[in-house]
Design an enzyme around this catalytic site. Structure first.
Site, PDB file in Angstrom:
ATOM      1  N   ASP A 183     -11.865  64.206  54.966  1.00  0.00           N
ATOM      2  CA  ASP A 183     -12.810  65.200  56.116  1.00  0.00           C
ATOM      3  C   ASP A 183     -12.051  65.904  56.677  1.00  0.00           C
ATOM      4  O   ASP A 183     -10.623  66.182  56.607  1.00  0.00           O
ATOM      5  CB  ASP A 183     -13.179  64.174  57.171  1.00  0.00           C
TER       6      ASP A 183
HETATM    7  N1  URA Z   1     -12.450  57.771  55.085  1.00  0.00           N
HETATM    8  C1  URA Z   1     -13.218  58.664  56.056  1.00  0.00           C
HETATM    9  O1  URA Z   1     -13.854  58.274  56.776  1.00  0.00           O
HETATM   10  N2  URA Z   1     -12.613  59.981  56.099  1.00  0.00           N
HETATM   11  C2  URA Z   1     -12.160  60.299  55.174  1.00  0.00           C
HETATM   12  O2  URA Z   1     -11.629  61.536  55.151  1.00  0.00           O
HETATM   13  C3  URA Z   1     -11.547  59.422  54.038  1.00  0.00           C
HETATM   14  C4  URA Z   1     -11.730  58.003  54.295  1.00  0.00           C
END
Ligand code: URA
Length: 239
Positions: A106
């Site tokens: 993310d």
């Molecule tokens: N899980 C998440 O919630 N976000 C990420 O970026 C990676 C794993």
């Protein structure tokens, strides 16, 4: 790599079209073992060359395998919409040779991100069948409790996932942080698992993929490095 003429070698490394690479050579921008070369009809073994382009040393590689310490505020998408893309942190030739992130983090997640231009490697690493454990450190809004750790280990139900999802390992690190290891890669999985267990994730960092730990690479946020064969071997699923 097979033997090639210098213009084709430069093209394979992401320095532009064959014509653009021929022009770079004609302009004296390319040197071999410290000597400027201005013709490109000879064949060379790419990996053996002591090549510089525009004064920058360049080791030829058939494929690149990179690890980045992704900073917060960058998108993994190739066409980022709200934040700069992680590809903007790489050298231009990598982009021209189609290097791409292996899976996604993310925009607000930091830590270890792999990038490569080897389609087979990208496919294998991203395949749900290839169970490579990924380790994250999550910062929770409320204090971590033994119940939270137990719930993440026994499994939580996420909307639109038919099966319960459980962490491979989970441990409390301090009042608001836990280490969680997952071998699936569902969308926003760590954050959604925390929410399903009644918590909110205030921060997330990926600290390892397989047995390759970000700390061992010595990368500051935004920095990247090449991975050698031994490091790539650590990215395999656990036996
Ligand atoms: N899980 C998440 O919630 N976000 C990420 O970026 C990676 C794993």
């Amino acid at each position: 790599m097979k033997k090639m003429t210098l213009d084709k070698i430069l093209q394979s490394q992401g320095f532009g079209t064959r014509k653009a690479c021929q022009q770079m050579i004609a302009d004296g921008k390319v040197s071999l073992s410290g000597e400027v070369v201005t013709e490109f009809s000879n064949y060379f073994q790419p990996e053996a060359l002591v090549l510089s382009v525009d004064g920058r040393p360049w080791a030829c590689r058939e494929y690149v395998y990179l690890a980045m310490n992704k900073p917060a505020g960058y998108e993994c998408s190739r066409k980022p919409s709200h934040h700069p893309g992680v590809l903007s942190l790489l050298l231009e030739p990598f982009i021209l040779r189609n290097t791409q992130p292996v899976g996604r983090l993310d925009h607000d997640t930091t830590g270890m991100l792999l990038l490569s231009d080897d389609g087979t490697f990208i496919h294998r690493q991203s395949s749900p069948k290839h169970h490579v454990p990924k380790t994250y450190v999550a910062t929770t809004h409320d204090p971590v409790t033994p119940q939270l750790v137990a719930q993440l280990l026994s499994g939580v139900k996420l909307a639109d996932e038919p099966d319960m999802l459980a962490a491979l390992a989970c441990e409390q690190l301090d009042t608001h942080r836990l280490r969680i290891v997952l071998d699936q890669g569902k969308y926003h999985q760590v954050k959604r698992m925390l929410v399903a267990a009644g918590h909110h994730c205030d921060g997330l960092a990926r600290t390892a993929i397989g047995r390759l730990a970000l700390d061992d690479l010595g990368l500051k946020p935004g920095e990247w490095c090449f991975l050698d064969e031994a490091q790539c071997a650590l990215l395999a699923p656990l036996a």
